[in-house]
Write an enzyme that holds these catalytic residues in place. Structure first.
Site, PDB file in Angstrom:
ATOM      1  N   ASP A   9      -4.047  -1.470  -3.868  1.00 55.45           N
ATOM      2  CA  ASP A   9      -4.531  -1.937  -2.619  1.00 55.45           C
ATOM      3  C   ASP A   9      -5.292  -3.269  -2.680  1.00 55.45           C
ATOM      4  OD1 ASP A   9      -5.909  -2.029  -0.255  1.00 55.45           O
ATOM      5  OD2 ASP A   9      -7.415  -0.287  -0.444  1.00 55.45           O
ATOM      6  N   ILE A  10      -4.860  -4.123  -1.947  1.00 59.02           N
ATOM      7  CA  ILE A  10      -5.374  -5.590  -1.977  1.00 59.02           C
ATOM      8  C   ILE A  10      -6.555  -5.707  -1.357  1.00 59.02           C
ATOM      9  CG2 ILE A  10      -4.284  -6.302   0.191  1.00 59.02           C
ATOM     10  CD1 ILE A  10      -3.054  -8.774  -0.934  1.00 59.02           C
ATOM     11  N   GLY A  31       0.500  -1.068   8.394  1.00 58.89           N
ATOM     12  CA  GLY A  31       0.697  -1.765   6.978  1.00 58.89           C
ATOM     13  C   GLY A  31      -0.704  -2.128   6.656  1.00 58.89           C
ATOM     14  N   ASP A  33      -1.779  -5.174   7.198  1.00 59.73           N
ATOM     15  CA  ASP A  33      -2.780  -5.653   8.108  1.00 59.73           C
ATOM     16  C   ASP A  33      -3.661  -4.754   8.696  1.00 59.73           C
ATOM     17  OD1 ASP A  33      -3.607  -7.561  10.233  1.00 59.73           O
ATOM     18  OD2 ASP A  33      -1.776  -7.015  11.470  1.00 59.73           O
ATOM     19  N   THR A 120       8.280  -6.950   3.729  1.00 66.77           N
ATOM     20  CA  THR A 120       9.038  -5.855   3.279  1.00 66.77           C
ATOM     21  C   THR A 120       8.698  -4.273   3.745  1.00 66.77           C
ATOM     22  OG1 THR A 120       7.536  -5.504   1.413  1.00 66.77           O
ATOM     23  CG2 THR A 120       9.204  -7.211   1.192  1.00 66.77           C
ATOM     24  N   GLY A 121       7.735  -4.443   4.690  1.00 71.04           N
ATOM     25  CA  GLY A 121       7.522  -3.226   5.316  1.00 71.04           C
ATOM     26  C   GLY A 121       7.894  -2.881   6.822  1.00 71.04           C
ATOM     27  N   VAL A 122       7.141  -3.228   7.683  1.00 65.77           N
ATOM     28  CA  VAL A 122       7.620  -2.832   9.390  1.00 65.77           C
ATOM     29  C   VAL A 122       8.707  -3.938   9.516  1.00 65.77           C
ATOM     30  CG1 VAL A 122       7.012  -3.012  11.528  1.00 65.77           C
ATOM     31  CG2 VAL A 122       5.375  -2.003   9.746  1.00 65.77           C
TER      32      VAL A 122
HETATM   33  N1  AR6 Z   1      -2.503  -3.375  -0.075  1.00 67.02           N
HETATM   34  C1  AR6 Z   1      -1.437  -4.079  -0.355  1.00 67.02           C
HETATM   35  N2  AR6 Z   1      -0.122  -3.993   0.054  1.00 67.02           N
HETATM   36  C2  AR6 Z   1       0.111  -2.787   0.989  1.00 67.02           C
HETATM   37  C3  AR6 Z   1      -1.061  -2.452   1.562  1.00 67.02           C
HETATM   38  C4  AR6 Z   1      -2.364  -2.422   0.791  1.00 67.02           C
HETATM   39  N3  AR6 Z   1      -3.391  -1.976   1.388  1.00 67.02           N
HETATM   40  N4  AR6 Z   1      -0.739  -1.675   2.610  1.00 67.02           N
HETATM   41  C5  AR6 Z   1       0.764  -1.715   2.835  1.00 67.02           C
HETATM   42  N5  AR6 Z   1       1.296  -2.467   1.756  1.00 67.02           N
HETATM   43  P1  AR6 Z   1       3.869  -4.399   6.117  1.00 67.02           P
HETATM   44  P2  AR6 Z   1       5.457  -6.608   7.146  1.00 67.02           P
HETATM   45  C6  AR6 Z   1       2.225  -3.151   1.563  1.00 67.02           C
HETATM   46  O1  AR6 Z   1       4.462  -3.343   7.032  1.00 67.02           O
HETATM   47  O2  AR6 Z   1       6.491  -5.845   6.666  1.00 67.02           O
HETATM   48  C7  AR6 Z   1       1.968  -4.930  10.691  1.00 67.02           C
HETATM   49  O3  AR6 Z   1       2.013  -4.041  11.714  1.00 67.02           O
HETATM   50  C8  AR6 Z   1       3.753  -2.440   2.057  1.00 67.02           C
HETATM   51  O4  AR6 Z   1       3.930  -1.327   1.020  1.00 67.02           O
HETATM   52  O5  AR6 Z   1       2.446  -4.188   5.999  1.00 67.02           O
HETATM   53  O6  AR6 Z   1       5.186  -8.066   6.916  1.00 67.02           O
HETATM   54  C9  AR6 Z   1       1.710  -6.168  11.132  1.00 67.02           C
HETATM   55  O7  AR6 Z   1       0.613  -6.256  12.157  1.00 67.02           O
HETATM   56  C10 AR6 Z   1       4.707  -3.468   2.315  1.00 67.02           C
HETATM   57  O8  AR6 Z   1       5.422  -3.821   0.805  1.00 67.02           O
HETATM   58  O9  AR6 Z   1       4.109  -5.955   6.773  1.00 67.02           O
HETATM   59  C11 AR6 Z   1       3.067  -6.917  11.596  1.00 67.02           C
HETATM   60  O10 AR6 Z   1       3.333  -6.287  13.013  1.00 67.02           O
HETATM   61  C12 AR6 Z   1       3.803  -4.627   2.378  1.00 67.02           C
HETATM   62  O11 AR6 Z   1       2.520  -4.324   2.370  1.00 67.02           O
HETATM   63  C13 AR6 Z   1       4.082  -6.069  10.660  1.00 67.02           C
HETATM   64  O12 AR6 Z   1       3.437  -4.861  10.090  1.00 67.02           O
HETATM   65  C14 AR6 Z   1       4.125  -5.393   3.837  1.00 67.02           C
HETATM   66  O13 AR6 Z   1       4.496  -4.303   4.486  1.00 67.02           O
HETATM   67  C15 AR6 Z   1       4.268  -6.992   9.443  1.00 67.02           C
HETATM   68  O14 AR6 Z   1       5.376  -6.431   8.587  1.00 67.02           O
END
Ligand code: AR6
Length: 176
Positions: A9-10, A31, A33, A120-122
């Site tokens: 967790d970052i 995510g 954020d 790489t998430g949403v």
């Molecule tokens: N610590 C580190 N990495 C994390 C954590 C954490 N606590 N939680 C999730 N991840 P995403 P995106 C990873 O969806 O694809 C948001 O709603 C996760 O496993 O957070 O850039 C924003 O507001 C994945 O590998 O970001 C935007 O609308 C990575 O973080 C949108 O999502 C990124 O996943 C951005 O989408």
């Protein structure tokens, strides 16, 4: 500068700056954020609002900086990753996220930076493709004397293994 890889967790890291994978509204989301705004508290959103009032939305590939509020890191750098749509044009935008985040950190005298796996998430960017871009881009800063450490923070096992594979192919200097 050393490159480090960790899984977790970052929001709990003690670094100069953690990077947030935000959206252009800067008003929070899911995510990483969501996790950052929850852990950091309302001071982050308040500063994001001030930035919005000053410059409007944050465009894809660009970065802005705020306090880290209640988190142990000093600052949050919010960058907006590209939404994957199958076009290779998105690669440059993802690269810009890493470049602009590091340059903003350097401008503020911040020497240790932790990155999540932006987009790489949403935003559905292919994980291997995103990891290759992230690592190649960060490696361009390896000789900078004003930067001490970049940490790639992988939340999910799949990303962690992808990063491990790419980083170990580079050999030395990289610890994980
Ligand atoms: N610590 C580190 N990495 C994390 C954590 C954490 N606590 N939680 C999730 N991840 P995403 P995106 C990873 O969806 O694809 C948001 O709603 C996760 O496993 O957070 O850039 C924003 O507001 C994945 O590998 O970001 C935007 O609308 C990575 O973080 C949108 O999502 C990124 O996943 C951005 O989408």
């Amino acid at each position: 500068m050393t490159i480090e890889l960790i899984q977790g967790d970052i929001t709990v890291l003690h670094v100069d700056a953690i990077v947030n994978a935000a959206n252009s509204s800067l008003m929070g989301g899911g995510g990483v954020d969501g996790a950052i705004h929850r852990a950091g508290g309302k001071a982050i959103l308040e500063e994001c609002m001030q930035i919005r009032n000053r410059q409007g939305k944050c465009r894809t590939g660009e970065a802005v900086i705020t306090t880290a509020g209640n988190m142990p890191s000093k600052n949050v750098i919010h960058t907006v990753g590209p939404i994957w749509n199958g076009h290779t044009k998105q690669d440059q935008k993802l690269e810009n996220c890493y470049i602009n985040s590091i340059q903003l950190a350097l401008k503020h005298g911040l020497r240790t930076i932790a990155f999540p796996n932006i987009s790489t998430g949403v935003y559905r960017f292919p994980k291997k493709r995103a990891a290759q871009i992230a690592i190649n881009t960060v490696k361009h800063f390896e000789d900078r004397e004003d930067l001490d450490q970049v940490i790639f923070v992988c939340f999910d096992q799949e990303n962690f293994e992808i990063y491990q594979g790419i980083l170990s192919s580079y050999g030395d200097q990289t610890t994980f």
